[in-house]
Design a protein around this motif. Structure first.
Motif, PDB file in Angstrom:
ATOM      1  N   ALA A 151      27.615 -30.525 -65.157  1.00  0.00           N
ATOM      2  CA  ALA A 151      26.426 -30.004 -66.060  1.00  0.00           C
ATOM      3  C   ALA A 151      25.761 -28.695 -64.847  1.00  0.00           C
ATOM      4  O   ALA A 151      25.606 -27.758 -65.524  1.00  0.00           O
ATOM      5  CB  ALA A 151      25.528 -30.968 -66.381  1.00  0.00           C
ATOM      6  N   GLN A 152      25.678 -29.083 -63.772  1.00  0.00           N
ATOM      7  CA  GLN A 152      24.942 -28.063 -62.789  1.00  0.00           C
ATOM      8  C   GLN A 152      25.871 -26.939 -62.776  1.00  0.00           C
ATOM      9  O   GLN A 152      25.623 -25.784 -62.985  1.00  0.00           O
ATOM     10  CB  GLN A 152      24.807 -28.650 -61.719  1.00  0.00           C
ATOM     11  CG  GLN A 152      23.340 -29.636 -61.675  1.00  0.00           C
ATOM     12  CD  GLN A 152      23.134 -30.274 -60.235  1.00  0.00           C
ATOM     13  OE1 GLN A 152      23.891 -30.748 -59.750  1.00  0.00           O
ATOM     14  NE2 GLN A 152      21.728 -29.961 -60.060  1.00  0.00           N
ATOM     15  N   GLU A 153      27.129 -27.175 -62.549  1.00  0.00           N
ATOM     16  CA  GLU A 153      28.171 -26.143 -62.478  1.00  0.00           C
ATOM     17  C   GLU A 153      28.243 -25.342 -63.670  1.00  0.00           C
ATOM     18  O   GLU A 153      28.342 -24.095 -63.402  1.00  0.00           O
ATOM     19  CB  GLU A 153      29.475 -26.722 -61.978  1.00  0.00           C
ATOM     20  CG  GLU A 153      30.664 -25.758 -61.874  1.00  0.00           C
ATOM     21  CD  GLU A 153      31.925 -26.566 -61.073  1.00  0.00           C
ATOM     22  OE1 GLU A 153      32.813 -26.078 -61.843  1.00  0.00           O
ATOM     23  OE2 GLU A 153      31.868 -27.189 -60.097  1.00  0.00           O
ATOM     24  N   ARG A 154      28.197 -25.839 -64.775  1.00  0.00           N
ATOM     25  CA  ARG A 154      28.099 -24.894 -65.942  1.00  0.00           C
ATOM     26  C   ARG A 154      26.836 -24.258 -66.264  1.00  0.00           C
ATOM     27  O   ARG A 154      26.720 -23.530 -67.045  1.00  0.00           O
ATOM     28  CB  ARG A 154      28.593 -25.777 -67.050  1.00  0.00           C
ATOM     29  CG  ARG A 154      29.985 -26.351 -67.217  1.00  0.00           C
ATOM     30  CD  ARG A 154      30.084 -27.505 -68.100  1.00  0.00           C
ATOM     31  NE  ARG A 154      29.752 -27.129 -69.516  1.00  0.00           N
ATOM     32  CZ  ARG A 154      30.251 -26.565 -70.435  1.00  0.00           C
ATOM     33  NH1 ARG A 154      31.513 -26.452 -70.237  1.00  0.00           N
ATOM     34  NH2 ARG A 154      29.884 -26.258 -71.580  1.00  0.00           N
ATOM     35  N   GLY A 155      25.894 -24.626 -65.581  1.00  0.00           N
ATOM     36  CA  GLY A 155      24.460 -24.038 -65.822  1.00  0.00           C
ATOM     37  C   GLY A 155      23.822 -24.729 -67.052  1.00  0.00           C
ATOM     38  O   GLY A 155      23.157 -23.853 -67.621  1.00  0.00           O
ATOM     39  N   GLU A 156      24.012 -25.917 -67.327  1.00  0.00           N
ATOM     40  CA  GLU A 156      23.569 -26.312 -68.503  1.00  0.00           C
ATOM     41  C   GLU A 156      22.101 -26.955 -68.199  1.00  0.00           C
ATOM     42  O   GLU A 156      21.708 -26.764 -66.832  1.00  0.00           O
ATOM     43  CB  GLU A 156      24.070 -27.685 -68.908  1.00  0.00           C
ATOM     44  CG  GLU A 156      25.693 -27.755 -69.134  1.00  0.00           C
ATOM     45  CD  GLU A 156      25.964 -26.677 -70.341  1.00  0.00           C
ATOM     46  OE1 GLU A 156      24.958 -26.749 -71.225  1.00  0.00           O
ATOM     47  OE2 GLU A 156      27.073 -26.463 -70.423  1.00  0.00           O
ATOM     48  N   ARG A 163      19.970 -30.781 -72.138  1.00  0.00           N
ATOM     49  CA  ARG A 163      19.818 -30.158 -73.438  1.00  0.00           C
ATOM     50  C   ARG A 163      21.097 -29.557 -74.288  1.00  0.00           C
ATOM     51  O   ARG A 163      21.907 -28.774 -73.331  1.00  0.00           O
ATOM     52  CB  ARG A 163      18.636 -29.283 -73.600  1.00  0.00           C
ATOM     53  CG  ARG A 163      18.239 -28.735 -74.984  1.00  0.00           C
ATOM     54  CD  ARG A 163      17.022 -27.697 -74.867  1.00  0.00           C
ATOM     55  NE  ARG A 163      15.957 -28.248 -74.256  1.00  0.00           N
ATOM     56  CZ  ARG A 163      14.886 -29.100 -74.478  1.00  0.00           C
ATOM     57  NH1 ARG A 163      15.088 -29.746 -75.702  1.00  0.00           N
ATOM     58  NH2 ARG A 163      14.094 -29.188 -73.740  1.00  0.00           N
ATOM     59  N   ASP A 164      21.638 -30.044 -75.269  1.00  0.00           N
ATOM     60  CA  ASP A 164      23.046 -29.099 -75.796  1.00  0.00           C
ATOM     61  C   ASP A 164      22.711 -28.032 -76.324  1.00  0.00           C
ATOM     62  O   ASP A 164      21.403 -27.649 -76.485  1.00  0.00           O
ATOM     63  CB  ASP A 164      23.690 -30.346 -76.767  1.00  0.00           C
ATOM     64  CG  ASP A 164      23.112 -30.468 -78.007  1.00  0.00           C
ATOM     65  OD1 ASP A 164      22.237 -29.608 -78.583  1.00  0.00           O
ATOM     66  OD2 ASP A 164      23.738 -31.035 -78.902  1.00  0.00           O
ATOM     67  N   HIS A 220      19.407 -30.373 -78.767  1.00  0.00           N
ATOM     68  CA  HIS A 220      19.182 -31.852 -78.638  1.00  0.00           C
ATOM     69  C   HIS A 220      19.305 -32.475 -77.410  1.00  0.00           C
ATOM     70  O   HIS A 220      19.850 -31.938 -76.266  1.00  0.00           O
ATOM     71  CB  HIS A 220      20.362 -32.430 -79.553  1.00  0.00           C
ATOM     72  CG  HIS A 220      20.379 -32.251 -80.825  1.00  0.00           C
ATOM     73  ND1 HIS A 220      19.662 -32.684 -81.866  1.00  0.00           N
ATOM     74  CD2 HIS A 220      21.366 -31.315 -81.515  1.00  0.00           C
ATOM     75  CE1 HIS A 220      19.981 -32.054 -83.131  1.00  0.00           C
ATOM     76  NE2 HIS A 220      21.114 -31.601 -82.748  1.00  0.00           N
ATOM     77  N   VAL A 221      18.429 -33.422 -76.943  1.00  0.00           N
ATOM     78  CA  VAL A 221      18.189 -33.791 -75.613  1.00  0.00           C
ATOM     79  C   VAL A 221      19.356 -35.171 -75.541  1.00  0.00           C
ATOM     80  O   VAL A 221      19.057 -36.045 -76.393  1.00  0.00           O
ATOM     81  CB  VAL A 221      16.932 -34.412 -75.266  1.00  0.00           C
ATOM     82  CG1 VAL A 221      16.855 -35.060 -73.790  1.00  0.00           C
ATOM     83  CG2 VAL A 221      15.960 -33.098 -75.220  1.00  0.00           C
ATOM     84  N   VAL A 222      20.188 -35.091 -74.597  1.00  0.00           N
ATOM     85  CA  VAL A 222      21.188 -36.217 -74.317  1.00  0.00           C
ATOM     86  C   VAL A 222      21.011 -36.735 -73.237  1.00  0.00           C
ATOM     87  O   VAL A 222      20.771 -36.247 -72.106  1.00  0.00           O
ATOM     88  CB  VAL A 222      22.536 -35.472 -74.565  1.00  0.00           C
ATOM     89  CG1 VAL A 222      23.627 -36.711 -74.282  1.00  0.00           C
ATOM     90  CG2 VAL A 222      22.773 -34.734 -75.776  1.00  0.00           C
ATOM     91  N   ASN A 223      20.793 -38.202 -73.353  1.00  0.00           N
ATOM     92  CA  ASN A 223      20.823 -39.073 -72.005  1.00  0.00           C
ATOM     93  C   ASN A 223      22.126 -39.348 -71.542  1.00  0.00           C
ATOM     94  O   ASN A 223      22.770 -39.938 -72.340  1.00  0.00           O
ATOM     95  CB  ASN A 223      20.062 -40.212 -72.509  1.00  0.00           C
ATOM     96  CG  ASN A 223      19.888 -41.335 -71.436  1.00  0.00           C
ATOM     97  OD1 ASN A 223      19.779 -40.851 -70.166  1.00  0.00           O
ATOM     98  ND2 ASN A 223      19.722 -42.618 -71.904  1.00  0.00           N
TER      99      ASN A 223
END
Length: 113
Positions: A76-81, A100-101, A105-108
């Motif tokens: 996720a960090q690598e993708r810049g999410e 956050r998608d 939406h917030v995803v746990n």
């Protein structure tokens, strides 16, 4: 990446009362009760679950249990999410982060320790 289960996280002003609906009407079993968050599961399929959460601050709408939360966090960090809750070891035995998608939406994203 291995997904173990996907659980909706529903807001509930009174999680215990909401849980009674699922246990008494639909036959779910109580599998976790932290007071502010309650999870019920199907006795026949324990990965079929509903989590009921008292709304307080940032709340996920969906929990996805993965085999390796650290690997997903790194991806996720690598993708810049947008990570909206940092990778954390919680006192109830999970390691998780919120992301956050693209629809907002917030995803746990979670693994059990």
């Amino acid at each position: 990446m291995s997904i173990r289960r996907v659980v909706p996280d529903l807001p509930a002003g009174d999680p215990a009362a909401a849980a009674r609906f699922y246990t008494e009407l639909l036959g779910f079993e109580l599998v976790m009760d932290q007071g502010w968050v309650v999870t019920v599961a199907s006795p026949a399929n324990p990965t079929a679950q509903v989590t009921l959460v008292r709304p307080e601050g940032l709340q996920p709408e969906l929990s996805i249990e993965v085999e390796d939360v650290d690997a997903v966090h790194a991806a996720a960090q690598e993708r810049g999410e947008e990570i909206v809750y940092p990778l954390t070891d919680e006192p109830w035995g999970v390691r998780r982060f919120f992301v956050r998608d693209p629809a907002g939406h917030v995803v746990n994203v979670v693994s059990h320790r």
